[in-house]
Structures are given as C-alpha cells and as structure tokens.
Motif scaffolding. Structure first.
Motif, PDB file in Angstrom:
ATOM      1  N   GLU A 106       0.137   0.884   9.410  1.00  0.00           N
ATOM      2  CA  GLU A 106      -0.986   0.070   8.937  1.00  0.00           C
ATOM      3  C   GLU A 106      -0.758  -1.420   9.167  1.00  0.00           C
ATOM      4  O   GLU A 106      -1.696  -2.178   9.355  1.00  0.00           O
ATOM      5  CB  GLU A 106      -1.235   0.332   7.455  1.00  0.00           C
ATOM      6  CG  GLU A 106      -2.184   1.500   7.252  1.00  0.00           C
ATOM      7  CD  GLU A 106      -2.104   2.072   5.842  1.00  0.00           C
ATOM      8  OE1 GLU A 106      -1.867   1.283   4.906  1.00  0.00           O
ATOM      9  OE2 GLU A 106      -2.253   3.295   5.706  1.00  0.00           O
ATOM     10  N   SER A 107       0.519  -1.795   9.153  1.00  0.00           N
ATOM     11  CA  SER A 107       0.815  -3.220   9.328  1.00  0.00           C
ATOM     12  C   SER A 107       0.894  -3.615  10.801  1.00  0.00           C
ATOM     13  O   SER A 107       1.121  -4.760  11.139  1.00  0.00           O
ATOM     14  CB  SER A 107       2.146  -3.547   8.642  1.00  0.00           C
ATOM     15  OG  SER A 107       3.198  -2.949   9.372  1.00  0.00           O
ATOM     16  N   SER A 119       2.662   3.511   6.316  1.00  0.00           N
ATOM     17  CA  SER A 119       2.433   2.146   5.852  1.00  0.00           C
ATOM     18  C   SER A 119       2.921   1.140   6.902  1.00  0.00           C
ATOM     19  O   SER A 119       2.334   0.084   7.080  1.00  0.00           O
ATOM     20  CB  SER A 119       3.019   1.888   4.462  1.00  0.00           C
ATOM     21  OG  SER A 119       4.413   1.943   4.510  1.00  0.00           O
TER      22      SER A 119
END
Ligand code: GLU
Ligand code: MG
Length: 638
Positions: free
Chosen positions: A544-545, A541
């Motif tokens: 993804e950022s 995650s």
C-alpha cells in the motif's frame, strides 16, 4: 547444480590426494575475493529465479509415461538458439543432474522495481514454450518435483536396466547410470560420493499406510546384501543419488547492496525456509509408492550423504578428522549476521586451521566459522586440467567446496573480477505445476526480502528450532497439521540493526525462549488476532505504501492470494492434490502402489493444468489469466 568444469575427472582416490590442495587454494581464492570486494556498497537489488524441469513422454496407447533422456540434446539446441545467438536472449538454460532434466532462468536478472514482478510469469511461460517447441510428438516439459515412478522398471525412454557394478556410477538396483546427465561432473559426483562414503547411499522414506498396505511393509533384496541390510521395514528403500538430485526445485537468488545486507538476509530467510518449503510441498511419491512425506528435502539429503561411518558416529574416529552431524545437503548450521550470533546454538564442526587463518586475515568470527564449516568437506570432483589455478583471478577451488554444500541458504561471494555483488540464494522450495504458482512463490519470497529490509524485520530464533521446523515441514500435510517455532515480535530489530549490529533492541539477558512460540503456518502467513500479525498482512501494508501500477498490483494480489489460501487450507498444496488424485484413481487399490497407468493419468493431468487446458480450482483457485498458451505437444483429448 554447481560448478561445471571440463576435462578429465579424477577418481575418488586421486581426488582425495588433492583435497588439502583444493581446500588451501579455495581459501586463498576466497580471501582474494573478500579483500577485493568486502567494502563494496550500493549494489542494487537484482534477483533471479531458477526452475528445474523434467522431460516426459506419453505413450497414450499403453497408458504409460516415461522420463526422456534427451536433456543434453534439448539443452544444446536451447543454448544454440538462445544465448549463443543473442547475448540478450530472455532465457538461459543449464544442465541438471538427470539426463531427463534441464534448468531455466531469466536471461538477465530482474531489477528492483515493482513492475518487474509483472514479468516473471511471462518469462517462465516463455521458457516453457521455448523448451516445449523442441520436443517430439507426445513429449512434454513438466515442472514436477519428484517423478512418482522414478526408479521403477522401464521409467526412462529409452529404457535401460540398472547395472549395479562397482565400476559404475550409482551401483543402483533401480536407477540406471544412463539416467544421469552425460557431463562427467554428474557421474563423477555420484561415484565419488559412494566411494568416499564407503558404501551406496541409503534413502529410507516412510511409506504411507493405507487400508490395504501390507503391515509391516517389507521389501526383500535377496541378491543384494547392501540393500538387504540397508532397507528398513515400513519404508520405501532407494539407493542412488538420482533419487534425490533427480528431483526438481525452484530457487531464488538475490543480490544485496553490501556484504552486511547479504548476511542479514541470509539469516532472516533461513528461518523462513521450513515455512515456505511446507507451503510448496509437492513430492509425496517415491519409487512407485505413496510415501508419508510431502517434501523432497530429506531424500536429497540422504542421496548425497558422503559421510563415512566414522563421520556419522557409527565407528570411532580413526581415518577421519571429525564427526559430522549433517549431510552436505541440509539446513544451514550458523547465522552470519551479528544479530544472529546469540541464536547460533548448533554445535559447529569447523576446520580450526582454516578458521585461524581467516581470523588472521581480518575476517570476523561469524564469517570465518561459516567458511571453516563449509571447508570441513572434501572436494567431490576434480578435473586433472584444473588442479593448478591462478588464485588471484580464479575461484574454482572455492566454488568446488562451496557449491557442493547444498544448504537451505547459500551465501555467495562475487565471482573474481566481476561486477556482480554479494548474493544469497534461497533453496528450499519445491517446484509447482504451473508458471502461475512458481511466479507466486518467487514473488512472495522476493517481496518478503523487500519488507525485511524496509521494515528491518527480525525473524531470528535459535537455529536448533529452525532445524526442528525443517523436520516438521516435510511431514505429510505439515502445512495444515504442523506447528512451527516462530518469532512472536518481528518488529523488534534496532533501527540500524542491518549494518551496525543489533542496535539497542536486544540485551543478552533477554530470554530467547520468550521470543518465539509454536504457530501454525496459517498463523505465520495470515496472522492471528492478538498472536501474530502475519506475513501477508505485513506485505500488503508494504504494498500500500508503494507506487505500483494497476496491472502489477493485480498480478501480485493474485500471487499473494494463492499463498494465503494454501496456508489456510482453502487451497491444496501440490502434494495434497496429488495424493487425492491417486487415491481417487479407479485403479488405486488403497495399497500405496502407483502403477504405470495411474502415473500416466497423473502426469497427463499435471501437464494439462500446466498448459491451462483444464481448470484445477482446488489447487489454484479461480485464476484469471492474461495470456493463453497456444497448444502443447500433447493433445489431452487423446
Ligand atoms: N534439484 C535440487 C533440489 O531439488 C537442487 C540442485 C541445485 O542446487 O541446483 O533441491
Ligand atoms: Mg539446479
């Protein structure tokens, strides 16, 4: 593996006479550094890996593989052609303990951008290629953690018989002094550890009991009283520093933006050490036998254990100052950040005078006790020409003690007068067969530091539990069978926890025991619904950022896939794969013995895998590679 000084090494008796001098000035040197750079801020993330290599030679006719004692020569040429010719050369080479070893790092540290992750593997490939190009016919550069027949008759090229005499370095029945790097630091360390301890080092590794392994498994050493007394039934007995420090590992060092960030990372990563060590397990064989452990850690720990009988608690204290519960090579004994303080539950032996001196100089309790703990050790080597130093501008005495405290993590103050910042070193990993795997482990750990800092994660548990994890991590198949204490809620640190302490997240009445629980590595790495989010999902995650180019993302995903599958058991660790290779070998008699021929087939196979000359999906999965090697010095079709 530490500070390399030139000059005339002193004996243990002479070194001991200067021990207080070294400690006193080591502390003054530390204080100079501390006062000069304690407020340094905004250093950028830089990091680098260290890979240790072994040089091997294949005798295809007699089906034998040996360790080649040419590390010093190969190193000289690598440095001459590399860093000495071009200060921007992309690789750097350093000596290591074995005369058959060398260590390689990238020429410059990597920086903080994501695309740097895409250059790690290329750099490792370049290192392998550079060193391989200097080898003779039928020789190869291997990244294996422990050489299975280390210490067996004729394991080196040229061959040497051990000469176990008092005046030698190891006095080993198995490991000849010629296999130790010729730089005087290494043999002096070896001899002085033995002399300080008052006897040879003792390493007993449990043997793996196969169907035909004698039970009890007993080796007798009628000509050697020390060995006869020290060797244990059902164990593989070893008696030299080389059995430990002659193993290879994979390390990563990070520069933090400030001292407090370094202390925070030091603590957080300390809890990760046993987990990543078990995931990297790669050393199941010792002195020609199949053992019941998968990791080198305890072996090295025992191989440099310089504590006297008094210090080990076997005799009442008379000549020594303290009982000391661990070897110099062991897991860390105290957290360094304020958040860590309440989890410091291991009894810490410290030099009280040094501790008081540091407090008086304005150093806080946690850092003072850390340094005062490192400084309970004596210097192990000292060079006559290096006794009197300029404490304001040199740090050799500090480094002397610091760099012979070989712990899972190392907290590294900047060298005097340099533009290097505060750093931490992550030291538990075993080296893997391929550059792909080594890159994967390195990138995983570096990414983890990014996530820890960005999300202010908190992995802390009582340090005694981390120690328990270290024990479990070394056992056979710990990656699948072991249960590890791990923090349940890792997102709990207060917003400003890193710099200002622990925010409001904790109150001291919180019961530490409720904060952690036993988990498998699969749960820790991959997560489990309702139990733990998993480190890989957290990393994903984060990724993804981030802005990441497609190619880099693809490399990172491949690396994380490897870690993920090793944790779930879909792929084998190197240790498991080696065990299966030996147990399926046609010559194997299920008696835990690894013959020369079996060792030859195994190392040949390892070399083929490393050079992508054969696939090994059970270890690596289906990997799509971007670069191909152009041949090795060993033709596997031989
Ligand atoms: N070879 C040692 C190990 O496997 C480390 C030596 C060093 O500190 O460079 O842990
Ligand atoms: Mg090293």
């Amino acid at each position: 593996m530490g500070l390399l000084s030139q000059g005339s090494p002193l004996s243990w008796e002479e070194t001991k006479r200067h021990a207080d001098h070294v400690r006193r000035h080591g502390i003054l040197q530390f204080l100079h550094i501390y006062h000069a750079v304690k407020d340094r801020q905004k250093d950028v993330l830089k990091w680098g890996d260290e890979v240790e290599y072994m040089l091997v030679s294949f005798d295809h006719e007699n089906k034998k593989v040996q360790l080649v004692l040419s590390g010093e020569e190969v190193l000289e040429t690598l440095q001459e052609k590399g860093e000495r010719t071009n200060p921007n050369h992309p690789t750097l080479w350093r000596p290591e303990y074995g005369s058959y070893m060398i260590e390689g790092t990238p020429g410059q540290p990597y920086g903080g951008t994501m695309s740097e992750f895409n250059t790690v593997e290329d750099n490792m490939r370049q290192r392998r290629k550079e060193a391989t190009s200097l080898l003779k016919e039928n020789q190869a550069l291997c990244t294996i953690t422990s050489f299975p027949r280390l210490g067996c008759p004729g394991f080196t090229l040229p061959e040497f018989k051990p000469n176990p005499v008092e005046g030698g370095a190891s006095k080993s029945l198995f490991f000849p002094d010629e296999a130790i790097n010729k730089h005087p630091r290494f043999s002096t360390l070896t001899r002085n550890i033995r002399h300080r301890r008052g006897e040879k080092v003792v390493i007993n590794v449990p043997i793996f009991k196969d169907k035909n392994t004698p039970s009890p498994f007993i080796e007798t050493f009628p000509e050697d009283e020390e060995a006869a007394k020290a060797s244990k039934p059902d164990h593989i007995y070893m008696d030299a520093m080389g059995f430990g420090m002659g193993n290879c590992c994979l390390q990563v060092t990070f520069q933090a933006c400030s001292i407090s960030e370094a202390r925070y990372l030091y603590d957080q990563l300390a809890t990760i050490c046993p987990i990543v060590m078990a995931l990297s397990a790669a050393s199941p064989f010792y002195r020609g036998y199949v053992s019941d452990i998968d990791c080198r850690w305890g072996v090295i720990s025992a191989s440099v254990d310089d504590r006297t009988r008094e210090e080990r608690g076997l005799e009442p204290l008379k000549n020594n100052n303290y009982r000391i519960s661990k070897s110099r090579y062991d897991s860390i004994d105290s957290y360094l950040s304020e958040c860590g303080e309440k989890y410091n539950d291991i009894e810490l032996t410290i030099d009280k005078e040094i501790y008081e001196q540091l407090l008086q100089e304005g150093i806080d309790h946690l850092l003072a006790q850390h340094v005062a703990h490192l400084f309970i050790r004596d210097p192990l080597t000292l060079f006559e020409e290096k006794i009197h130093l300029d404490d304001a501008n040199e740090s050799d005495h500090f480094e002397n003690i610091q760099s012979t405290n070989w712990q899972t993590m190392r907290f590294k103050p900047p060298p005097p007068n340099s533009d290097i910042g505060w750093r931490v070193e992550f030291r538990p990993m075993e080296v893997q067969l391929t550059d792909f795997e080594n890159s994967a482990y390195v990138v995983f750990v570096v990414l983890l530091t990014r996530v820890i800092l960005s999300y202010k994660l908190d992995f802390l548990i009582p340090l005694s539990k981390v120690d328990e994890n270290m024990k479990v991590a070394q056992k056979r198949d710990a990656v699948l069978q072991g249960m590890f204490y791990f923090r349940k809620d890792i997102c709990k640190a207060g917003g400003s926890a890193v710099v200002d302490g622990c925010g409001q997240a904790r109150n001291s009445s919180e019961l530490a025991a409720e904060e952690y629980t036993l988990m498998s590595i699969d749960t820790i790495i991959n997560g489990k619904e309702g139990v733990f989010p998993g480190l890989i999902p957290v990393l994903n995650s984060y990724l993804e950022s981030m802005e990441v180019d497609v190619d880099t993302r693809c490399s990172i995903l491949n690396y994380l896939k490897l870690i993920k599958k090793r944790a779930s058991g879909e792929l084998m660790t190197v240790a498991r794969w080696m065990r299966e290779f030996i147990s399926n070998h046609p010559d194997y008699k299920q008696d835990s013995v690894i013959t020369d021929e079996m060792n030859y087939s195994l190392i040949l196979k390892c070399n083929q895998i490393a050079h992508e000359l054969c696939e090994c999906p059970e270890l690596l999965g289906p990997v799509f590679r971007k670069v191909k090697y152009s041949g090795s010095k060993t033709d596997p079709s031989n």
